[in-house]
Design a protein around this motif. Structure first.
Motif, PDB file in Angstrom:
ATOM      1  N   TYR A  74       0.832  -1.198   0.000  1.00  0.00           N
ATOM      2  CA  TYR A  74       0.000   0.000   0.000  1.00  0.00           C
ATOM      3  C   TYR A  74       0.870   1.253   0.000  1.00  0.00           C
ATOM      4  N   GLY A  79       0.736   2.934  -6.420  1.00  0.00           N
ATOM      5  CA  GLY A  79       0.160   2.158  -7.516  1.00  0.00           C
ATOM      6  C   GLY A  79       0.889   2.328  -8.831  1.00  0.00           C
ATOM      7  N   TRP A  94      -2.307  -9.758  -7.008  1.00  0.00           N
ATOM      8  CA  TRP A  94      -3.299  -8.684  -6.894  1.00  0.00           C
ATOM      9  C   TRP A  94      -2.639  -7.319  -7.068  1.00  0.00           C
ATOM     10  N   LYS A  95      -1.456  -7.147  -6.486  1.00  0.00           N
ATOM     11  CA  LYS A  95      -0.748  -5.875  -6.637  1.00  0.00           C
ATOM     12  C   LYS A  95      -0.323  -5.656  -8.083  1.00  0.00           C
ATOM     13  N   CYS A  96       0.128  -6.728  -8.756  1.00  0.00           N
ATOM     14  CA  CYS A  96       0.485  -6.612 -10.178  1.00  0.00           C
ATOM     15  C   CYS A  96      -0.734  -6.215 -11.002  1.00  0.00           C
ATOM     16  N   ARG A  97      -1.887  -6.773 -10.685  1.00  0.00           N
ATOM     17  CA  ARG A  97      -3.113  -6.424 -11.401  1.00  0.00           C
ATOM     18  C   ARG A  97      -3.496  -4.971 -11.156  1.00  0.00           C
ATOM     19  N   SER A  98      -3.365  -4.512  -9.893  1.00  0.00           N
ATOM     20  CA  SER A  98      -3.729  -3.129  -9.585  1.00  0.00           C
ATOM     21  C   SER A  98      -2.748  -2.134 -10.201  1.00  0.00           C
ATOM     22  N   MET A  99      -1.524  -2.566 -10.462  1.00  0.00           N
ATOM     23  CA  MET A  99      -0.549  -1.701 -11.121  1.00  0.00           C
ATOM     24  C   MET A  99      -0.698  -1.723 -12.639  1.00  0.00           C
TER      25      MET A  99
END
Length: 176
Positions: free
Chosen positions: A69, A73, A146-151
């Motif tokens: 977090y 992003g 999930w972080k890769c998707r949000s980026m």
């Protein structure tokens, strides 16, 4: 002038700390202490440590989520480093799962002949703990994905696959 030596008679009348269990000590008059009770408590301690080790990846998930977090992003070197470490650690952990759980394997007793042939690095030793360890590492991997998707690094939309799409000839062109 300070003294660094402690007088043993001064400290021997203190009560034991909370949660401390006094273990029986073998003396010449009392004979030998029961080895079966100490072996059972040692085996229970090893099993408890194996469970603690199995859920250790899940214990670090909140801190890793907070780090993700705080990294933002955008695609920067700091956020990419954190995501790389988050995605690579489950693979490293799963590759070394048998050697990681080898210290927690049950020790063979002298009267049990089947346990003496058990390999501590086999997948069949401590199977429940290893399954929980795998699940916790998969949760860590899911957090990284999930972080890769949000980026925006994972190809999840139709626009991400346009390079592989083939188009037919338009109906306005007539080939004779």
């Amino acid at each position: 002038m300070s003294t660094t030596t402690l007088e043993p008679s001064k400290w021997k009348h203190l009560p034991p700390p909370p949660g401390f269990a006094q273990t029986p000590v073998a003396t010449k008059t009392s004979g030998k202490v029961s080895s079966s009770s100490s072996a059972a408590s040692y085996a229970a301690l090893k099993e408890k440590r194996a469970w603690d080790f199995a859920i250790s990846p899940a214990k670090s998930l909140p801190m890793q989520a907070f780090m993700l977090y705080m990294s933002g992003g955008g695609v920067q070197i700091f956020s990419m480093g954190i995501v790389f470490m988050l995605l690579s650690s489950p693979f490293k952990n799963l590759a070394a799962i048998n050697s990681a759980f080898a210290p927690f394997a049950p020790t063979p007793s002298s009267h049990d002949k089947t346990a003496s042939q058990v390999d501590p690095k086999a997948f069949t030793t401590l199977p429940l703990q290893k399954i929980v360890y795998i699940i916790c590492n998969l949760l860590t991997l899911a957090l990284g994905l999930w972080k890769c998707r949000s980026m925006g690094l994972l190809p999840t939309g139709t626009g991400d696959w346009l390079a592989f799409e083939t188009r037919g000839s338009p109906p306005e062109i007539v080939l004779l």
